[in-house]
Structure formats: structure tokens, C-alpha cells
Write an enzyme that holds these catalytic residues in place. Sequence first.
Site, PDB file in Angstrom:
ATOM      1  CG  HIS A 124      30.615 -34.087  19.626  1.00 43.50           C
ATOM      2  ND1 HIS A 124      29.992 -33.551  18.520  1.00 43.50           N
ATOM      3  CD2 HIS A 124      30.138 -35.337  19.747  1.00 43.50           C
ATOM      4  CE1 HIS A 124      29.168 -34.445  17.995  1.00 43.50           C
ATOM      5  NE2 HIS A 124      29.246 -35.535  18.726  1.00 43.50           N
ATOM      6  CE1 TYR A 173      28.993 -24.195  13.460  1.00 49.04           C
ATOM      7  CE2 TYR A 173      30.120 -26.197  14.163  1.00 49.04           C
ATOM      8  CZ  TYR A 173      29.210 -25.174  14.402  1.00 49.04           C
ATOM      9  OH  TYR A 173      28.514 -25.147  15.587  1.00 49.04           O
ATOM     10  N   PRO A 183      22.393 -19.029  15.760  1.00 46.13           N
ATOM     11  CG  PRO A 183      21.275 -20.567  14.407  1.00 46.13           C
ATOM     12  CD  PRO A 183      21.352 -19.100  14.715  1.00 46.13           C
ATOM     13  CE  LYS A 224      28.966 -20.690  22.513  1.00 49.43           C
ATOM     14  NZ  LYS A 224      29.826 -21.363  23.488  1.00 49.43           N
ATOM     15  CE1 TYR A 278      30.785 -24.491  17.882  1.00 49.46           C
ATOM     16  CE2 TYR A 278      30.781 -26.123  19.643  1.00 49.46           C
ATOM     17  CZ  TYR A 278      30.281 -25.656  18.436  1.00 49.46           C
ATOM     18  OH  TYR A 278      29.275 -26.347  17.812  1.00 49.46           O
TER      19      TYR A 278
END
Length: 402
Positions: free
Chosen positions: A82, A211, A304, A308, A396
Site C-alpha cells: 500500500h 480511517y 492499534p 505500530k 505510519y
Amino acid sequence: MTAPAPAHAPTRTTVGIVGAGPAGLLLARLLHASGIDCVVLESRDRGYVEQRQRAGILEQGTVDVLRESGAAERLDREGLPHDGIELRFDGRAHRIDFPALTGGRRVWVYAQTEVVKDLVALQLTHGAPLLFEAQVTAVEDVESAQPALRYTHQGVERRLECDYVVGCDGFHGAVREAIPAGARQTFERGYPYSWLGILADVAPSSDELVYAHSPRGFALLSMRSPTVSRLYLQVPNGTDPADWSDERIWDELDARFALATGDWKLARGPITAKSVLPMRSSVTEPMRHGRLFLAGDAAHIVPPTGAKGLNLAVADVTVLARAFTALHRSGSTELLDGYSATCLNRVWRAEHFSYFMTSTLHTAPEQSPFDTRLQLSQLDRIAASPHAAAELAANYAGLPLV
């Protein structure tokens, strides 16, 4: 009295590893590649370990380490690379482009269950001893130069002498508990909400993770494969998954992912699993006590939202393996002595990022309109500022190990 160990049960090793999750298994793999003998003890059976549902997002650095260790053949074939994520808020959508913002870094979707299966197979075929259903009952002589692990396996109590012990057995594991309370400090934060997670036999409705910030609560669209979707809903603590019918779940996901314009629609399919995941943050310092080391969840836990947890565990054991290799090759303890400080620098950055993602995207119980406007202001800044977006992308996709 301790019964004599059968021939296949080792009684002495350089590094005793407790826990056969990703951290323990990868550490064993890295040590074996450097010619350092080790033994892995796991309290659960193989089936449980390989089906334990956890994370599914691998940072660039994690993928690099798995490749270097020879454990990425199936990942490279079946994993889903991704190049970004999508943020949805206030009826709008904004994509974060990882490679453009981080100099080419990306992430992979590949479930922790699959990472574990790959590492278990390698360990049993080419690695050091791996004992399932080996319950550690005591960590002995923790203040000495030669600690030992007392454990029960196949109904027999056994003892494994070690030069070093590494706890990869979680927050409530035997190794962390063996460190005297006065020699460790734990910092913790709880959250007033949980995640209701589902697996569904339906192709993901987006090529990348979504998200969503919503007045109704947070939602996340993820995936396990091109045909299996993984989705989450923010729910109150103590929620019983049985109280959520399939139809209710899909209706709520639709509402939280809704956009003001466009024809995007969430695809529905049979829900095959439901579970509730509480959220908390925890860091234990230091991550070393004498010849005992903590790695992964034994040392730290993150919510979550920032993806990480697994990646921090991989970072820990990568640093630790390098330190043991330096000791093995040169006799230098410099890297071992710096292990805790090196890892904690990265751990606290990951804790902050996870807190930032969680507090920015979730709607707290009885949240004030003022707090909601602060969240939307922050999301607006990420959408408008390349600097803010780059900070999110760098965290991220994964910070350097050191």
C-alpha cells in the site's frame, strides 16, 4: 524434583527466548543466522499461536528485516503493498501518499497470523529448538550471570540454563514479572472505548485503508486479502459482540464512512468473525534487567490505530539481535548495554503517534463540540499542509530503527 530431560529437550543455551509470537520467532531466526544458539519456549500449542489474530500492517523496515532473514517469500507473493491511506472526516476524503512524502517508503497488508506461520515453518525446519506447550513457571537466578528458565513440557518439569533470557511473552508474561517491582516502572494510559472488529468474506471496498472520523465514532476499513475484508467500529468498553447483528454492523459502517458527495459504497458480505478489542497504552522501563531483556508486548503496548504493535516488536528484536551478534563476534557489550535506551527512543515516538491517531480520530463519550472542532482542525491541517501530512506519513510508514 526436576525429572531428567529427554534427549530432545535442551538443558543449556546461550539465549533463552520465552514466547513464540513474531518477536520471539524472528529473534530466534536472526540469532540462528548469526550462529548464536537459542531455544524458544511457547506456552500455547502451535495451532493457537498460528491463529492468534493481531496486527496486519507491516512497515517498510519490518518487510526489509523479514526479507533479510529469509522469511518473506510468501509475503512478497501474497502481501498487499500500500502506498497510502485515506482519511475521511466532515463528509470529505483526503489521501496520504506515503512514497511521495517519505522518499519512497510504503507499507504492506499481511496478517500477523501469516508472519507467524512463515517463521514457525522456518524455525522447525532450519532453526533452533522451538517447544510448544512449554509453560515457563519461573525465571531463576535473575540477579546472577547465568539465569535459568524452569518450565513444564509434556508433563515433565525441566530447567534450561541460559546466558541471557529474552521475554517475548507479553505484558503478563513470566519474564517481565521476574524483574523486581522496584527495578522497573510502567507508564500506562487507558481509553474510554474499544474496537468491534469483524472479518467478512467480501472484497475490500477500497484499495487502501480508510480511517474515518465521525460524530458517531471512529471506523476503519482494512483487509486481509483481495477477497477478505477486515473492518472496525469504535464501541463502548464492555461491549458484547453478540449485541451487534450483522445488519446493524453494516448499517453503522455505512453511516460512519459516508461522504457528502460521490457514489462510493461499502460492499457487504457474510461476517465470519466478530471480536471486541480493548485499547490501552503501556511502556515498561527499562527494557533490560541484568541478563533479562524485554521485547514486544512484554515491554510496551500501543492502541492499534497507528499500526505500530507488531512493527515495534520487530524493531526491538532487530536491535537486540545486532547486539548479541556484536557480542558473539567481538565480545563487545556496547550494543547490549544500549539496548533499552535505543529501543525506548523509538517506542515513545510510536506511543505518541498511536495516541495522536487515536485521540484525533475517535469520539470520546460525552465529547464537547469544542473538542470535535479541535479534531477537525487538526485533520484539516493534515489535508492542507504537506509538512503535517509528511509527519503522519513518516510515522505510519515507520521511523528508522535508531
